[in-house]
Design a protein around this motif. Structure first.
Motif, PDB file in Angstrom:
ATOM      1  N   HIS A  56       0.864  -1.181   0.000  1.00 29.91           N
ATOM      2  CA  HIS A  56       0.000   0.000   0.000  1.00 29.91           C
ATOM      3  C   HIS A  56       0.905   1.237   0.000  1.00 29.91           C
ATOM      4  CE1 HIS A  56      -3.778  -2.171   1.741  1.00 29.91           C
ATOM      5  NE2 HIS A  56      -3.355  -2.700   0.603  1.00 29.91           N
ATOM      6  N   GLU A  58       1.231   3.747   1.998  1.00 30.97           N
ATOM      7  CA  GLU A  58       1.893   4.044   3.274  1.00 30.97           C
ATOM      8  C   GLU A  58       3.072   3.099   3.476  1.00 30.97           C
ATOM      9  OE1 GLU A  58      -1.220   3.330   2.639  1.00 30.97           O
ATOM     10  OE2 GLU A  58      -2.648   4.151   4.076  1.00 30.97           O
ATOM     11  N   CYS A  81      -5.531   1.702   6.024  1.00 28.52           N
ATOM     12  CA  CYS A  81      -6.313   0.488   6.305  1.00 28.52           C
ATOM     13  C   CYS A  81      -5.944  -0.084   7.658  1.00 28.52           C
ATOM     14  CB  CYS A  81      -6.104  -0.542   5.196  1.00 28.52           C
ATOM     15  SG  CYS A  81      -4.445  -1.212   5.152  1.00 28.52           S
ATOM     16  N   CYS A  90      -1.898  -0.908   7.427  1.00 28.68           N
ATOM     17  CA  CYS A  90      -1.002   0.255   7.405  1.00 28.68           C
ATOM     18  C   CYS A  90      -1.035   1.032   8.721  1.00 28.68           C
ATOM     19  CB  CYS A  90      -1.371   1.188   6.254  1.00 28.68           C
ATOM     20  SG  CYS A  90      -1.038   0.460   4.662  1.00 28.68           S
TER      21      CYS A  90
HETATM   22 ZN   LIG Z   1      -3.090  -0.117   3.786  1.00 22.94          ZN
END
Ligand SMILES: [Zn+2]
Ligand SMILES: NC(=O)c1ccc[n+]([C@@H]2O[C@H](COP(=O)([O-])OP(=O)(O)OC[C@H]3O[C@@H](n4cnc5c(N)ncnc54)[C@H](OP(=O)(O)O)[C@@H]3O)[C@@H](O)[C@H]2O)c1
Length: 364
Positions: A56, A58, A81, A90
């Motif tokens: 992701h 991040e 998330c 994350c």
């Molecule tokens: Zn995430």
């Protein structure tokens, strides 16, 4: 409320730009970008989400860190998330990094996250600011948001017509109404979509390829919606070496003996009626955020009536086809009063050589 100063906006816009780099590849996931500043406000890392299964935004930003993020801040266009998906949450990474401020543009509409990510960050003592550049972020992820809220794919209807509003001659011939420039724009436009939909008649009349001509790999899924199943045994869409095809048919009307004309490489799925909403739902379930309807008047009218279309893209060529029986982009919506007609908003006009391309949104 936090101070909406120039640098906050600048960093969030940077996160949105990074997110846009995943424009054609993140489905079924959202487009997300992240920026990390150290405690003195210096940029120390950034990242974006490229593809499902890959880090992701991040996580990529943490992987790219050049300095300790302790006491620093993060700008991210979507709520981080907090669930274990293909990659770890994350939120845990943000908390363990020692970052003290997180600027989030919009909440994640995904029910597994939706507000819970923000709550966890706050509970860990992190200052969370929500809402910076909201309009831009909603726009960037409108298809992802639409699919999550409505369980239907975000639909764009595209057609090409002459200046007298015709999409084909009465015998169905339509090659070519628009110029080469417009047609090559269509190839690159398709790369933004997860699937391209036509009706059985467009397959029979045009035998289209419906690909990006290699601009996107894998190519968008090609979808044929048919009531009759009366499809030819030879078709460009039956060659699955470059792009996948699925035929979806209405089992209440179709003659299933025609199934033998469709080669094994083509997926076949039956639905219980000819409601285009069923297609939109099937595609949403398969993770398609954004789908392009390239159908003729029959299916296009039905798709609009069932709210499957959120935007339109029209190419208009300076040509006259004429004839009362030449084809219109749409059938009858049965409007009787002018206040019933469909009004479109946010028109964006682009000149394509001698053609005009208009993009517009539905107000529903
Ligand atoms: Zn995430
Ligand atoms: N200029 C352009 O931009 C453009 C774009 C697309 C098409 N066209 C032209 O449009 C013509 C075809 O028009 P068309 O209206 O027949 O388009 P279409 O895209 O083939 O859609 C109609 C077909 O979709 C299937 N269908 C499934 N559910 C339906 C529903 N609820 N309502 C209506 N149809 C449904 C049926 O297939 P079955 O008959 O197999 O059951 C039906 O014949 C062709 O001549 C093509 O060249 C032009």
């Amino acid at each position: 409320m936090f101070e909406k100063n120039v640098s906050h906006t600048k960093w969030m816009k940077r996160a949105i730009f990074l997110a846009s780099l995943g424009k054609n590849t993140t489905s079924p996931n959202p487009r997300v970008g992240a920026v990390i500043l150290d405690k003195n406000g210096n940029l120390i890392s950034e990242g974006f989400h490229y593809k499902s299964g890959m880090p992701h935004a991040e996580a990529m930003a943490f992987n790219n860190l050049k300095k300790d993020a302790k006491g620093g801040s993060m700008y991210v266009n979507l709520e981080p998330c907090c669930h274990q998906g293909k990659t770890p949450p994350c939120v845990d990474k943000v908390i363990s990094s020692g970052i003290t401020k997180v600027y989030i543009s919009i909440q994640d509409p995904d029910k597994r996250v939706s507000g819970k990510g923000i709550k966890l960050l706050k509970e860990a003592g992190i200052q969370v600011h929500l809402g910076l550049c909201k309009k831009e972020s909603l726009n960037l992820n409108k298809a992802f948001i639409h699919r999550n809220i409505n369980r239907k794919a975000f639909g764009v209807l595209k057609w090409a017509m002459s200046i007298d509003g015709r999409i084909a001659l009465r015998n169905g011939k339509s090659k070519w109404i628009t110029n080469e420039e417009s047609r090559s724009l269509v190839h690159s436009l398709r790369a933004e979509f997860d699937a391209i939909i036509i009706g059985g008649n467009t397959l029979r009349k045009d035998n289209p390829l419906l690909t990006t001509r290699g601009l996107k790999k894998p190519e968008p899924l090609r979808v044929v919606f048919t009531k009759s199943l009366d499809l030819p045994s030879k078709s460009n869409l039956w060659d699955c070496s470059n792009a996948k095809t699925i035929v979806i048919y209405d089992s209440s009307k179709a003659n299933e003996t025609y199934l033998k004309r469709i080669p094994k490489c083509v997926e076949v799925e039956k639905v219980s009626s000819d409601n285009p909403e069923l297609i939109s739902k099937i595609l949403a379930k398969r993770g398609c955020n954004k789908v392009l309807w390239e159908c003729g008047p029959g299916l296009a009218t039905a798709a609009i009536k069932t709210n499957c279309i959120q935007e339109i893209i029209t190419f208009i060529a300076p040509k006259i086809l004429g004839g009362e029986n030449s084809m219109n982009p749409f059938g009858d919506f049965e409007f009787r009063e002018m206040n019933e007609i469909i009004k479109l908003s946010d028109p964006q006009v682009r000149l394509m050589g001698s053609d005009i391309c208009i993009k517009s949104a539905f107000q529903n």
